[in-house]
Write an enzyme that holds these catalytic residues in place. Structure first.
Site, PDB file in Angstrom:
ATOM      1  CD  GLN A  28      -3.160  -0.372  -0.006  1.00 18.32           C
ATOM      2  OE1 GLN A  28      -3.810   0.856  -0.076  1.00 18.32           O
ATOM      3  NE2 GLN A  28      -3.745  -1.108  -0.891  1.00 18.32           N
ATOM      4  CD  GLN A  86      -0.264  -0.804  11.438  1.00 19.71           C
ATOM      5  OE1 GLN A  86      -0.927  -0.662  12.128  1.00 19.71           O
ATOM      6  NE2 GLN A  86      -1.090  -1.201  10.692  1.00 19.71           N
ATOM      7  CG  HIS A 108      -6.688  -3.341   9.050  1.00 21.73           C
ATOM      8  ND1 HIS A 108      -7.996  -3.647   8.858  1.00 21.73           N
ATOM      9  CD2 HIS A 108      -6.240  -4.725   9.109  1.00 21.73           C
ATOM     10  CE1 HIS A 108      -8.517  -5.020   9.225  1.00 21.73           C
ATOM     11  NE2 HIS A 108      -7.984  -5.527   9.693  1.00 21.73           N
ATOM     12  N   GLY A 134      -1.638  -2.516  -3.260  1.00 26.58           N
ATOM     13  CA  GLY A 134      -1.550  -1.284  -3.634  1.00 26.58           C
ATOM     14  C   GLY A 134      -1.045  -0.883  -5.355  1.00 26.58           C
ATOM     15  CD  GLU A 195      -8.216 -10.311   6.251  1.00 26.19           C
ATOM     16  OE1 GLU A 195      -8.386  -9.052   5.467  1.00 26.19           O
ATOM     17  OE2 GLU A 195      -8.532 -10.427   6.971  1.00 26.19           O
TER      18      GLU A 195
END
Length: 329
Positions: A28, A86, A108, A134, A195
């Site tokens: 992305q 993250q 997200h 992306g 998902e």
């Protein structure tokens, strides 16, 4: 009905004079950084010095620095490294630089919704989630188009969080298609559910089980592969283009009748009950805790699943058959 915003609803001037820090130049990140740059925005990329993504960002003529330096200088900090990386990156390099008036943005909602990242008061927290990979986000932008995107505001300290996020989405090219309003909770929970139940877990399990059934019944593995996996793309392309009705219009009457009468026998009440159980695990944090602990333990179960699945017969047969299809490359 979801609120949908378009180009007339977004003002790129809100980004004028601001520095946007794209943390991560991966799937992305590369598209966000280049699209925003080409939309006239001031962009910095945060990456690991000497890494391949760092060199790729430099080759794209973008300013590159460490995540620490980028978050010091950026007014809008966009977290585009994998979800599992993250929290640590945030604690080590970004949290200390989140001064009042800045914006922390995501693509997200996982880490915000499940409290793996808890931003301080005084900063805006938003999400812009383009609904495509992306590379497609970048390609569509260069074609003067764009994909739809989702927008969410988790914290509006400035009073202009939504307007600034809409401007960002416009810079990506997403306002050309439409920006749907949601929340961090709704995006996270529906994304995980999709998902697990359909896009990855449901579809792959359905294909493998159908393949195994045909092979165990004595049919050739190659024929089974074509019928339950290879041809799925044809059906998905029809659905993508015009929904279920267009797919059913396009296939044979025999296939359509089998769809109506046999599909509900596969996705029966037992399967529906299991879907509700999976959704509950997502909503109450069971799945999030499991995935977080798996990563803290260095992913032993995840790695074992990967190894086992690669060795499945459907993968071995598929590899041989795809070698006969040079157009796939």
């Amino acid at each position: 009905m979801a609120k949908i915003y378009y180009e007339k609803d977004a003002d790129l001037a809100l980004l004028r004079g601001k520095t946007i820090g794209i943390i991560g130049f991966g799937s992305q990140g590369h598209a966000h950084a280049q699209n925003l740059r080409d939309s006239g925005c001031r962009v910095m990329v945060g990456e690991i010095p000497g890494s391949e993504p760092w060199e790729s960002a430099e080759a794209a003529e973008l300013k590159v620095a460490t995540a620490d330096e980028v978050s010091k200088n950026a007014d809008i900090i966009v977290m585009l490294v994998p979800d599992t990386l993250q929290p640590r990156l945030y604690r080590e390099s970004i949290e200390k630089n989140l001064t009042v008036g800045k914006m922390l943005m995501f693509a997200h909602g996982f880490n915000i919704h499940f409290n793996q990242i808890v931003p301080p008061s005084g900063v805006d927290v938003t999400m812009i989630a383009p609904k495509c990979p992306g590379h497609m986000l970048r390609q569509l932008y260069t074609e003067n188009s764009g994909p739809p995107a989702l927008i969410a505001v988790g914290q509006d300290s400035s009073g202009k969080a939504k307007e600034t996020a809409l401007a960002y989405a416009k810079g990506l090219g997403c306002a050309r298609a439409g920006i749907l309003e949601t929340t961090f909770a709704e995006e996270t929970e529906t994304d995980l559910f999709g998902e697990q139940v359909v896009l990855c877990g449901g579809v792959t399990s359905l294909m493998k089980t159908a393949f195994e059934t045909l092979v165990e019944a004595g049919y050739q593995p190659e024929i089974a592969y074509f019928e339950v996996l290879h041809e799925l793309k044809l059906i998905v392309d029809l659905i993508y283009r015009g929904g279920l009705s267009f797919m059913r219009y396009s296939v044979s009457d025999t296939a359509e009748y089998g769809d109506y009468t046999r599909g509900p026998r596969i996705i029966n009440d037992e399967v529906r009950d299991e879907m509700w159980s999976i959704l509950e695990e997502i909503q109450n944090g069971t799945f999030a805790r499991e995935w977080i602990l798996e990563n803290q333990a260095n992913c032993p179960g995840f790695s074992a699943h990967r190894k086992h699945e690669v060795e499945h017969e459907i993968e071995q047969v598929g590899k041989e058959l795809r070698a006969m299809m040079p157009w796939l490359k």
